[in-house]
Write a protein that holds these residues in place. Structure first.
Motif, PDB file in Angstrom:
ATOM      1  N   GLU A  51     -10.026 -12.601 -16.403  1.00 48.15           N
ATOM      2  CA  GLU A  51      -9.226 -11.598 -17.096  1.00 48.15           C
ATOM      3  C   GLU A  51      -9.670 -10.177 -16.735  1.00 48.15           C
ATOM      4  O   GLU A  51      -8.860  -9.274 -16.553  1.00 48.15           O
ATOM      5  CB  GLU A  51      -9.308 -11.820 -18.596  1.00 48.15           C
ATOM      6  N   LYS A  52     -10.944  -9.952 -16.648  1.00 49.47           N
ATOM      7  CA  LYS A  52     -11.462  -8.623 -16.281  1.00 49.47           C
ATOM      8  C   LYS A  52     -11.044  -8.251 -14.870  1.00 49.47           C
ATOM      9  O   LYS A  52     -10.694  -7.101 -14.588  1.00 49.47           O
ATOM     10  CB  LYS A  52     -12.980  -8.590 -16.396  1.00 49.47           C
ATOM     11  N   LYS A  53     -11.066  -9.184 -13.962  1.00 53.68           N
ATOM     12  CA  LYS A  53     -10.657  -8.909 -12.585  1.00 53.68           C
ATOM     13  C   LYS A  53      -9.181  -8.510 -12.526  1.00 53.68           C
ATOM     14  O   LYS A  53      -8.792  -7.591 -11.792  1.00 53.68           O
ATOM     15  CB  LYS A  53     -10.905 -10.131 -11.707  1.00 53.68           C
ATOM     16  N   ILE A  54      -8.328  -9.172 -13.291  1.00 56.99           N
ATOM     17  CA  ILE A  54      -6.896  -8.826 -13.304  1.00 56.99           C
ATOM     18  C   ILE A  54      -6.705  -7.426 -13.849  1.00 56.99           C
ATOM     19  O   ILE A  54      -5.897  -6.618 -13.327  1.00 56.99           O
ATOM     20  CB  ILE A  54      -6.114  -9.855 -14.129  1.00 56.99           C
ATOM     21  N   GLN A  55      -7.418  -7.057 -14.901  1.00 57.21           N
ATOM     22  CA  GLN A  55      -7.284  -5.717 -15.495  1.00 57.21           C
ATOM     23  C   GLN A  55      -7.743  -4.639 -14.524  1.00 57.21           C
ATOM     24  O   GLN A  55      -7.123  -3.575 -14.406  1.00 57.21           O
ATOM     25  CB  GLN A  55      -8.101  -5.658 -16.786  1.00 57.21           C
ATOM     26  N   VAL A  56      -8.789  -4.858 -13.797  1.00 57.35           N
ATOM     27  CA  VAL A  56      -9.278  -3.868 -12.805  1.00 57.35           C
ATOM     28  C   VAL A  56      -8.255  -3.723 -11.682  1.00 57.35           C
ATOM     29  O   VAL A  56      -8.009  -2.601 -11.178  1.00 57.35           O
ATOM     30  CB  VAL A  56     -10.643  -4.316 -12.262  1.00 57.35           C
ATOM     31  N   ALA A  57      -7.633  -4.792 -11.358  1.00 57.72           N
ATOM     32  CA  ALA A  57      -6.622  -4.712 -10.278  1.00 57.72           C
ATOM     33  C   ALA A  57      -5.452  -3.850 -10.710  1.00 57.72           C
ATOM     34  O   ALA A  57      -4.912  -3.060  -9.905  1.00 57.72           O
ATOM     35  CB  ALA A  57      -6.153  -6.109  -9.920  1.00 57.72           C
ATOM     36  N   HIS A  58      -4.999  -3.886 -11.938  1.00 54.18           N
ATOM     37  CA  HIS A  58      -3.917  -3.059 -12.421  1.00 54.18           C
ATOM     38  C   HIS A  58      -4.314  -1.588 -12.431  1.00 54.18           C
ATOM     39  O   HIS A  58      -3.492  -0.719 -12.117  1.00 54.18           O
ATOM     40  CB  HIS A  58      -3.484  -3.510 -13.820  1.00 54.18           C
ATOM     41  N   GLU A  59      -5.506  -1.274 -12.778  1.00 49.55           N
ATOM     42  CA  GLU A  59      -5.936   0.131 -12.807  1.00 49.55           C
ATOM     43  C   GLU A  59      -6.009   0.703 -11.400  1.00 49.55           C
ATOM     44  O   GLU A  59      -5.663   1.878 -11.165  1.00 49.55           O
ATOM     45  CB  GLU A  59      -7.296   0.229 -13.490  1.00 49.55           C
ATOM     46  N   ASP A  60      -6.443  -0.057 -10.465  1.00 50.55           N
ATOM     47  CA  ASP A  60      -6.513   0.449  -9.087  1.00 50.55           C
ATOM     48  C   ASP A  60      -5.124   0.669  -8.487  1.00 50.55           C
ATOM     49  O   ASP A  60      -4.934   1.533  -7.610  1.00 50.55           O
ATOM     50  CB  ASP A  60      -7.283  -0.560  -8.217  1.00 50.55           C
ATOM     51  N   LYS A  61      -4.144  -0.022  -8.970  1.00 51.16           N
ATOM     52  CA  LYS A  61      -2.784   0.108  -8.445  1.00 51.16           C
ATOM     53  C   LYS A  61      -2.201   1.494  -8.734  1.00 51.16           C
ATOM     54  O   LYS A  61      -1.442   2.053  -7.958  1.00 51.16           O
ATOM     55  CB  LYS A  61      -1.890  -0.971  -9.049  1.00 51.16           C
ATOM     56  N   GLU A  62      -2.514   2.089  -9.853  1.00 48.10           N
ATOM     57  CA  GLU A  62      -1.999   3.409 -10.225  1.00 48.10           C
ATOM     58  C   GLU A  62      -2.571   4.507  -9.341  1.00 48.10           C
ATOM     59  O   GLU A  62      -1.947   5.544  -9.141  1.00 48.10           O
ATOM     60  CB  GLU A  62      -2.325   3.694 -11.684  1.00 48.10           C
ATOM     61  N   HIS A  63      -3.747   4.362  -8.826  1.00 52.17           N
ATOM     62  CA  HIS A  63      -4.396   5.380  -8.006  1.00 52.17           C
ATOM     63  C   HIS A  63      -4.080   5.248  -6.533  1.00 52.17           C
ATOM     64  O   HIS A  63      -4.248   6.219  -5.787  1.00 52.17           O
ATOM     65  CB  HIS A  63      -5.931   5.311  -8.200  1.00 52.17           C
ATOM     66  N   ASN A  64      -3.669   4.156  -6.123  1.00 51.09           N
ATOM     67  CA  ASN A  64      -3.428   3.971  -4.673  1.00 51.09           C
ATOM     68  C   ASN A  64      -2.083   3.276  -4.523  1.00 51.09           C
ATOM     69  O   ASN A  64      -1.921   2.123  -4.904  1.00 51.09           O
ATOM     70  CB  ASN A  64      -4.554   3.099  -4.091  1.00 51.09           C
ATOM     71  N   SER A  65      -1.137   4.057  -4.050  1.00 55.11           N
ATOM     72  CA  SER A  65       0.236   3.538  -3.956  1.00 55.11           C
ATOM     73  C   SER A  65       0.361   2.480  -2.871  1.00 55.11           C
ATOM     74  O   SER A  65       1.086   1.511  -3.029  1.00 55.11           O
ATOM     75  CB  SER A  65       1.224   4.676  -3.672  1.00 55.11           C
ATOM     76  N   LYS A  66      -0.345   2.804  -1.732  1.00 55.27           N
ATOM     77  CA  LYS A  66      -0.227   1.787  -0.678  1.00 55.27           C
ATOM     78  C   LYS A  66      -0.804   0.443  -1.154  1.00 55.27           C
ATOM     79  O   LYS A  66      -0.214  -0.590  -0.920  1.00 55.27           O
ATOM     80  CB  LYS A  66      -0.967   2.241   0.580  1.00 55.27           C
ATOM     81  N   GLU A  67      -1.866   0.663  -1.680  1.00 52.43           N
ATOM     82  CA  GLU A  67      -2.481  -0.588  -2.148  1.00 52.43           C
ATOM     83  C   GLU A  67      -1.624  -1.206  -3.250  1.00 52.43           C
ATOM     84  O   GLU A  67      -1.609  -2.401  -3.430  1.00 52.43           O
ATOM     85  CB  GLU A  67      -3.895  -0.320  -2.708  1.00 52.43           C
TER      86      GLU A  67
END
Length: 1695
Positions: A1335-1351
């Protein structure tokens, strides 16, 4: 029998190395019952340890015992006195025939004798005053030759012969007196009767003493000693005999001869030998017998009275014996305690501590020992609670120190005067002096009985469990009329004193009796002894007698039994007699002074006058000390004060002193006072010297005070003038009467006079003459000592003869003073002194802490003083009555100046009056032992040893030791030996006769209890009446018990030809009629009562010591069977009685059990019936022998012996039946209720009978079967508290402890199950942590998506896949979690094959394919858990254990609303029916790979009326089809628990497994025997033997390994199996133990050992070895989400 019959001489053991055998039949008489009795002389025989008849065996014909015996007793004991026809050979028949003479020749000889007597008298009258002519001597010589011919004895009874002998004995010529002695010897050489009659006739001659001078009297006494009194030789070595003058000895001899003559007449006499054979008249019907008995009793009483006075026993302060003893004399008492002490314990004052707790307040001895160790301080006083070596219970002392040794406590004991080490628990703390108080011992019971006012219970109280234990102690019921009158013995004792009265006084008494008895007959000498006198009349007589008797008779009266019982002392406490005691005592004191002299008025006037002053002031102190009787000394001195004393003035004083000799004795004993009383000594010697001139003075008891004269003569401080006067007095006395020269010789006056002459350089007048006169009486002194010894020995033999007659006839002893004589003979029996216990305490002048070195018996230690020179002393406080025989100091020359040089011993009556110098000794520098005192004549309470000077002028001194030799032995050891010898012989002869009767007719054994009870009651009553203390009574009781009961028990318990003993037969009969004995009116009840009385009587005496085992010897039947009594002297103890009885009871029990096993071992109800038999035997043992552990153990051993006799397979069957019975009762007790309680009771009774397996070889077989049944029970129904309780009770029956290990493995499995539960929780926690991380890994992945559009775009492309993966994993986890949560509860039991009997047919080849899929996860998890637990690093490394799943176990299956309790196999079948409607049996067999019998046993309960399935069998009979039963056809209960477990399967001892066990045992027997044979006589240690057998079992070469493996499971062997075989071979006698080292085993004798038959085995079958570990499982479900949703019932695993 208990005896030795060798060379036709029947010997009876009397003690260690001492035997008696019948030698000669002396005489015969008619007994009190009208039957003949025979007097047999039993010779005493001493022999060495080897028992041969040569040099190691000496016949002491001088020592013998005369015993009256009946026909039966002679028939059983004296074989050589029986003729060929079995009749007793009469006395001296052969000798009479050989010595017969022709009548004509005899007549001529009689004429010659008469003429020779006449000639000798004429010649003797002619030669009066001249030298006897030769014809006279020749005539006397011829008469002596005629006198030696027995048929002429009657001629010499002519009175003229006695006149001739009297004239010859009175002749001054020595040759005539010597010839008279030769004639007397010839006349007295024929028989005891003639000898006694002749000597008695001589002694009865009137005024014989006036005609005899000193030499003639000594010659006659010598003849008496040689001819008569040597018949009863007895040694009194070590006993100090008194000095008796010749005239008293002559009087004693006359009385002794009179008594001997009367006794000979009572026993038939010489004339009654032939007539007694045809005169069968009972003693009670013989009118002359009564007169003879009375005369004998009176004469014996006179002899005892004279002997007591001559022996000075009336001086001794001996307590009279008590009238009743309330304890058995046969029961050994605890050391240091007595019945009298126990009965009066609650009334004694004792010293108790006020602040320390006693031992009774503690629960255990260890707790009390710790308390004493913590509280005790140096200097505190303590008391001993137990006897320990030299220290006795009750001794007090001072605690010194403690250490870590054993014993740890050192105490300075007052009783010994030195320190001794003891244990903590033996001490009672008294504390310091301020902590001690005197309390009444009854205070211990105040809380119990103080309020009720009753006596406290005995501290040795025991429950009353034996009804017939002591029937002889209970007094017999007395007739009311008899209790109001005197007994015959009491009346005859009173009559003795009546006959002592003067004729006028005796007539008054007879008239008083005539008036009070109101008799028709006039009381004369014939009727008087037969009177029945009321007690009240006797009391009146006893009150009046003291005023009419002289002093000698008055002293006898105060000591007699009837006076002590009915006299003033007994009446003092009664109403109306309270003032009599004081008045009677006043009469005793004033009697001598109140006697009329010239007139009554003059006597009264003299009595009122106060004692006037003595002419010599020196006597004033003596006069005042004597009180009223001191006036006699005043009158005597006044009468002797003139130069020529008048006889008419002195004679009244002498007559008064003869009646009351105490003032005279006090006057003489004043010579034994300090030498400073010179004036007193000179005055006394002057009076004594003048008294000797009067003939009446020679009748005074000079001999009783000669010790004082010797003390004055020996004293080094005696003044020369006093010594000279003393020698003058003694010379005058011995010149007047040479008897006193003899007494001085006995007292050692010759040596004392020599020392006095040496000290005063020979300047003592008349001293040489006195010494020569004393020396000339040496042979007379020896004669006097021999006479007093023989008289005393003869009296003791007479007393023992009366005791024997009392035993034989049970008639009372009517001899006056009989108890007085026994009391003095037993004096000293209650005194128990040790070598260093003659003093109460010891004090030293300095260094008291080293005083113990004086008595530690170590010559290297010493007491060293500290003080000024001449001030050192040692003070001894002597025990009451201890007269020192020798006091010795131990010194050492190496001490130099510390060594004493001058030592002085002083004596005193108190510590403040130690001023009498007893002796002074100059110590030589080389001395080691200094004898200070020797042979004191009086008791000194205080003895003080003063060291006046040391060697070389030393100041302090050193004493290495102090030794005190106490008083010489008393008569008690001698009398005890004689009493025990006679008692032992009498009762062993009687035991032999009784045993003979029992051997001929076993039914007479029923009368043995009444016979024994009568004999024991007789001895008990005799001890209560005559013996003074408990020690004497215990000695008699112990001897009688050993002599009577021990041989009887040995005889009745010895097997006969039919291998059954008499007592064994009786006990068999008792067991057979036990059920019928419940009716009290039946004959069986009476029979059982007699048997119980007998057995209780035989066992009521507790064993007192251990004796070697007795080996039973097969004895032939009949009267002439020989018996071994050789070891009875040391074997006849209470312990041997118990051993023989327990052996007999063991044989009886063995026979009973063996008979039952033989007839009922195959029965279905064998175990309950055996338990009933065991309970019956146990109860019978308690009924017969009481609650004694020895007989209960014997009963169990008897059962064990019967079981050991069973063949192996039969014994295996018995053990299997017991294991089966226990299994059934344990399972049956689970049902609860009344039925369950009944099952528990049956189980308890069975367990009690099973306990005997613990010491038997069949315990291994029993363990084998019990292990199987316990395994099935635990795995099918589970464990319970009852399993542990059963194992706790019979755990000893399992040598390998396999059942205990099984329970322990269950506990371990439970612990593993708890750990597995924790392990599952840990696994669940880990899974949850994984989910959180995802669950923690999924939440971190969502936060990184907002900062990096390509990613973000790339992640958006991958998101569906990632989310899908995460959701899929989450679902899997949830499913896994939910699946685990809904799984049934599974409990795995890990069982080791070392303890659990798991067979290979129950193994699962692939459990995963058989169990449902939803159980795989749990099994896999548990396997992983177990693997991890095994792989955990430990200190012990070894191969890891692996799990192998089995079909064994149980389960709970939910079926609708029912809970089915089934096995694992049944659960598997039921779960299969969840998916299949029909299930064939063939498919189940194929899937499970189980044997058909196992599967069909599981199907049976499921298809029963209570089961859920039904079985449709095929027409061809092959298998069948299972399906769920339709409830509509047969309605069944729908709720509750249903038990459908397969029934228990039981093994059979005769199947293949049982035969394999037998083969294994036979193989092990072969190995044990062959190994021990190989080692020969060297033998093997048992541990080494076990190792060798196990090694040979594993490796070969014998037996072959293939042969062993063919035994299947029987091939397993352990050390327990080997030990069981060793035990079996020891019981069979094939092996033996070493006597000194029982752990060493040897091959004994060859025995046929069953070798295994190899052809009956299967060597080719070798299966795989059993797995290391097994497991089974329990399953329980928390939910059933997988159950079918249809309306049909389905099975779900509940547990």
């Amino acid at each position: 029998m208990v005896g030795e019959l060798r060379y036709r001489e029947f010997r009876v053991p009397l003690g260690p190395g001492l035997h008696a055998y019948p030698d000669e039949l002396i005489r015969q008489r008619v007994g009190h019952d009208g039957h003949l009795e025979y007097q047999i002389r039993w010779l005493i025989l001493r022999r060495g340890d080897d028992g041969d008849r040569d040099s190691s065996q000496v016949d002491c014909k001088a020592e013998h015992i005369l015993l009256w015996m009946s026909d039966d007793e002679i028939y059983a004991n004296c074989h050589k006195m029986l003729a060929e026809d079995g009749q007793v050979i009469g006395p001296s028949q052969e000798a009479a025939e050989a010595g017969s003479l022709d009548k004509s020749v005899l007549g001529e000889m009689e004429t010659d004798v008469k003429s020779l007597i006449q000639r000798a008298l004429r010649q003797l009258q002619e030669c009066v005053g001249t030298v006897p002519p030769a014809p006279l001597l020749h005539t006397v010589h011829v008469l002596s030759a005629y006198a030696s011919i027995e048929p002429l004895t009657g001629v010499f009874k002519d009175p003229r012969v006695l006149d001739l002998l009297m004239h010859m004995l009175s002749s001054p010529d020595y040759q005539i007196r010597w010839s008279a002695g030769r004639m007397i010897q010839a006349l007295s050489s024929h028989d005891a009767g003639t000898r006694t009659q002749i000597l008695l006739s001589l002694s009865r001659q009137e005024a014989i003493e006036k005609h005899l001078d000193f030499d003639s009297r000594c010659a006659l006494l010598a003849l008496f000693a040689q001819a008569t009194l040597a018949e009863h030789p007895m040694s009194f070595e070590g006993v100090q005999l008194p000095q008796v003058p010749g005239r008293l000895l002559f009087s004693l001899v006359k009385h002794y001869l009179h008594v001997s003559f009367l006794l000979d007449q009572m026993n038939g006499g010489s004339a009654g030998k032939q007539g007694a054979q045809n005169n069968f008249v009972p003693e009670e019907l013989n009118p002359g017998r009564g007169r003879l008995e009375l005369e004998f009793s009176m004469a014996m009483g006179t002899l005892i009275s004279e002997l007591v006075q001559a022996m000075r026993w009336d001086w001794a302060s001996s307590k009279p014996g008590r009238f009743a003893r309330f304890s058995s004399i046969f029961q050994p008492q605890a050391a240091g305690s007595s019945s009298s002490e126990l009965s009066h314990t609650h009334t004694q004052l004792v010293r108790r501590s006020k602040r320390f707790r006693p031992r009774t307040e503690f629960a255990s001895g260890n707790t009390y020992a710790l308390y004493v160790r913590d509280m005790l301080q140096p200097g505190m006083r303590v008391r001993m609670l137990d006897n320990y070596e030299e220290i006795t219970a009750g001794d007090e002392g001072v605690f010194r120190q403690s250490n870590s040794g054993v014993p740890p406590v050192q105490v300075l004991w007052e009783s010994t005067g030195h320190t001794y080490w003891v244990h903590w628990h033996m001490l009672e703390i008294l504390g310091f002096e301020e902590d001690i108080e005197n309390v009444v011992e009854a205070a211990e019971y105040q809380g119990v009985s103080g309020a009720l006012g009753v006596a406290p219970p005995s501290r040795h109280w025991k429950p009353i469990t034996e009804l017939f234990a002591l029937p002889y102690v209970v007094p017999e019921e007395e007739d009311t009329e008899e209790s109001e009158h005197l007994a015959q013995a009491e009346w005859w004792e009173l009559l003795f004193f009546i006959k002592k009265l003067s004729a006028a006084d005796r007539q008054q008494v007879v008239q008083l009796l005539q008036e009070n008895l109101d008799g028709e007959h006039i009381l004369d000498d014939e009727i008087l002894p037969e009177l029945t006198v009321p007690i009240e009349l006797a009391q009146d007589l006893l009150l009046s007698l003291p005023q009419q008797l002289d002093d000698s008779a008055l002293r006898d009266l105060s000591n007699c039994y009837v006076y002590r019982k009915y006299g003033p002392e007994a009446l003092a406490g009664q109403l109306g007699y309270s003032c009599l005691l004081n008045a009677q005592q006043d009469g005793f004191l004033l009697k001598a002074e109140a006697r009329p002299q010239e007139s009554e008025s003059v006597a009264n006037a003299e009595a009122k006058e106060p004692p006037s002053q003595s002419a010599s002031p020196a006597l004033q102190h003596l006069v005042e000390g004597l009180g009223p009787s001191g006036k006699l000394l005043v009158d005597l001195e006044l009468a002797l004060s003139s130069e020529a004393p008048q006889e008419n003035e002195v004679k009244p004083c002498l007559l008064q002193l003869q009646r009351q000799p105490q003032p005279f004795l006090t006057l003489m004993q004043s010579l034994d006072t300090p030498a400073t009383n010179k004036a007193l000594h000179l005055t006394v010697l002057r009076i004594l010297r003048q008294l000797v001139n009067f003939p009446e003075a020679l009748l005074l008891p000079w001999h009783e005070a000669m010790d004082a004269c010797m003390a004055c003569l020996r004293s080094p401080k005696t003044d020369r003038e006093v010594l000279q006067e003393l020698i003058f007095f003694l010379h005058r006395l011995t010149s007047t009467s040479r008897d006193y020269a003899v007494i001085l010789n006995q007292l050692g006056a010759r040596e004392a006079i020599s020392k006095a002459l040496e000290k005063h350089l020979g300047k003592l007048e008349m001293a040489q003459e006195l010494r020569d006169m004393v020396f000339k009486c040496e042979k007379h002194a020896h004669l006097y000592r021999k006479l007093i010894t023989n008289i005393l020995g003869g009296c003791i033999q007479m007393v023992l003869g009366q005791i024997e007659d009392h035993r034989r006839t049970h008639r009372p002893i009517n001899i006056p003073f009989f108890d007085v004589f026994l009391r003095y003979l037993c004096q000293g029996s209650s005194e128990e002194r040790k070598k260093d216990r003659y003093w109460e305490k010891m004090e030293v002048s300095s260094n008291p802490q080293r005083a113990g070195k004086l008595t530690d018996r170590n010559p290297k230690t010493y007491w060293e003083s500290s003080g000024s020179a001449g001030s050192h002393s040692i003070t001894l406080h002597m025990r009451q009555g201890v007269i020192i025989r020798q006091l010795t100091l131990l010194v050492a020359g190496e001490d130099s100046s510390y060594m004493p040089a001058l030592v002085v011993a002083f004596g005193g009556d108190s510590i403040s009056s130690v001023n009498t110098e007893l002796n002074a000794v100059n110590v030589m520098p080389y001395a080691t032992r200094v004898i200070l005192l020797e042979n004191l004549t009086r008791f000194w309470p205080i003895i003080q040893i003063r060291i006046k000077r040391c060697q070389q002028g030393g100041i302090d001194t050193r004493i290495r030791g102090l030794e005190v030799l106490g008083p010489k032995s008393t008569f008690w050891p001698v009398f005890r030996e004689q009493l025990c010898r006679h008692s032992r012989l009498f009762y062993m002869v009687r035991a032999q006769a009784w045993s003979q009767d029992i051997a001929e007719d076993r039914r007479s054994l029923l009368h043995l209890s009444s016979r024994l009870n009568g004999a024991l009651r007789h001895e008990q009553n005799f001890a209560d009446r005559f013996l003074p203390d408990d020690e004497a009574a215990q000695a008699l009781g112990k001897t009688c018990w050993e002599a009577l009961v021990s041989p009887l028990v040995q005889n009745i318990t010895s097997p006969d030809e039919d291998s059954t003993s008499s007592l064994g037969w009786l006990l068999d009969q008792y067991l057979e009629c036990r059920e019928a004995a419940h009716n009290p009116q039946s004959r069986a009840a009476a029979f059982s009562s007699r048997v119980r009385r007998l057995t209780h009587l035989l066992v009521h005496v507790e064993p007192c010591e251990t004796a070697p085992p007795v080996v039973a010897i097969l004895q032939p039947k009949g009267r002439n069977r020989s018996h071994d009594w050789s070891s009875l002297a040391t074997r006849g103890l209470p312990s041997s009685i118990m051993r023989n009885l327990t052996r007999c009871w063991r044989a009886v029990v063995e026979q009973q059990v063996n008979s039952f096993l033989t007839s009922s071992w195959r029965d279905d109800d064998f175990v309950p019936r055996y338990c009933e038999l065991f309970y019956k035997l146990q109860k019978s043992s308690s009924e017969l022998f009481g609650p004694r552990a020895a007989f209960l153990q014997s009963m169990q051993n008897g059962c064990a012996d019967a079981l050991l006799k069973l063949p192996f397979l039969r014994a295996a069957h018995v053990t299997e039946q017991f294991a089966r019975h226990i299994d059934q009762r344990i399972q049956g007790s689970r049902m609860g209720g009344a039925r369950g309680m009944e099952m528990l009771a049956q189980l308890q009774r069975c367990l009690e009978s099973v306990l005997i397996f613990s010491s038997l070889e069949i315990a291994t077989t029993f363990e084998h079967y019990y292990q199987h049944y316990m395994s099935d029970r635990l795995l099918s129904v589970g464990s319970s508290w009852l399993e542990g309780a059963v194992l706790e009770q019979i755990g000893l029956c399992f040598p390998s402890r396999l059942p205990q290990q099984m329970l322990q493995s269950l506990n371990i499995s439970e612990e593993l199950q708890r750990q597995f539960h924790v392990y599952q929780l840990q696994q669940l926690d880990q899974e949850l942590l994984k989910l959180e991380d995802t669950e923690k890994k999924i939440q971190v992945a969502h936060e990184d998506k907002e900062h990096n559009s390509k990613e973000e775009e790339e992640e958006a492309a991958r998101k569906p896949a990632a989310v899908a993966m995460a959701e899929e994993e989450e679902e899997e986890e949830e499913e896994e979690l939910y699946y685990q949560g809904a799984m049934p509860e599974v409990c795995v039991l890990v069982l080791s094959p070392r303890y659990w009997p798991v067979s290979s047919v129950c193994h699962m080849l692939n459990p995963a394919t058989c169990l449902p899929s939803y159980l795989k996860g749990t099994l896999t998890h548990y396997s992983n858990f177990y693997s991890k637990s095994q792989s955990h690093p430990t200190s012990e490394k070894g191969p890891q254990r692996q799990l192998q799943w089995t079909w064994q176990g149980r389960a709970e299956v939910q079926f609708g609303e029912q809970v089915l309790h089934v096995s694992t196999v049944q659960m598997w079948m039921l779960l299969y029916l969840n998916d299949l409607k029909v299930l064939s049996v063939e498919s189940l067999l194929e899937l499970s790979q189980l044997p058909p019998d196992v599967l069909h046993r599981a199907i049976g309960p499921l298809t029963s009326s209570r089961g859920p399935l039904e079985l449709q069998e095929r027409k061809d009979g092959s298998g069948g089809v299972l399906k769920i039963r339709d409830d509509s056809e047969e309605p069944r209960p729908r709720r509750g628990n249903v038990w459908l477990l397969p029934p228990q399967t039981y093994l059979k001892a005769d199947d293949e497994e049982g035969r394999n066990l037998e083969k294994r045992r036979n193989l092990l027997n072969c190995l044990v025997v062959r190994i021990l044979k190989a080692y020969g006589d060297e033998g093997l240690h048992i541990d080494q033997l076990v190792c060798l057998v196990l090694e040979a079992w594993q490796k070969g070469p014998c037996p072959p390994r293939g042969l062993v493996s063919s035994l299947g499971r029987g091939a397993m062997c352990s050390s327990t199996d080997v030990l069981s075989c060793i035990l079996h071979l020891l019981g069979k006698g094939t092996l033996r133990r070493h006597d000194d080292r029982p752990q060493m085993l040897f091959y004994a004798v060859p025995i046929t050992v069953m070798e295994p038959h190899t052809e009956s085995l299967n060597p080719g079958s070798s299966g795989p070895n059993p797995p290391l570990t097994f497991h089974t499982l329990q399953i329980r479900s928390r939910g059933v989400p997988y159950a079918s949703c249809t309306g049909t019932h389905s099975f779900s695993t509940f547990r």
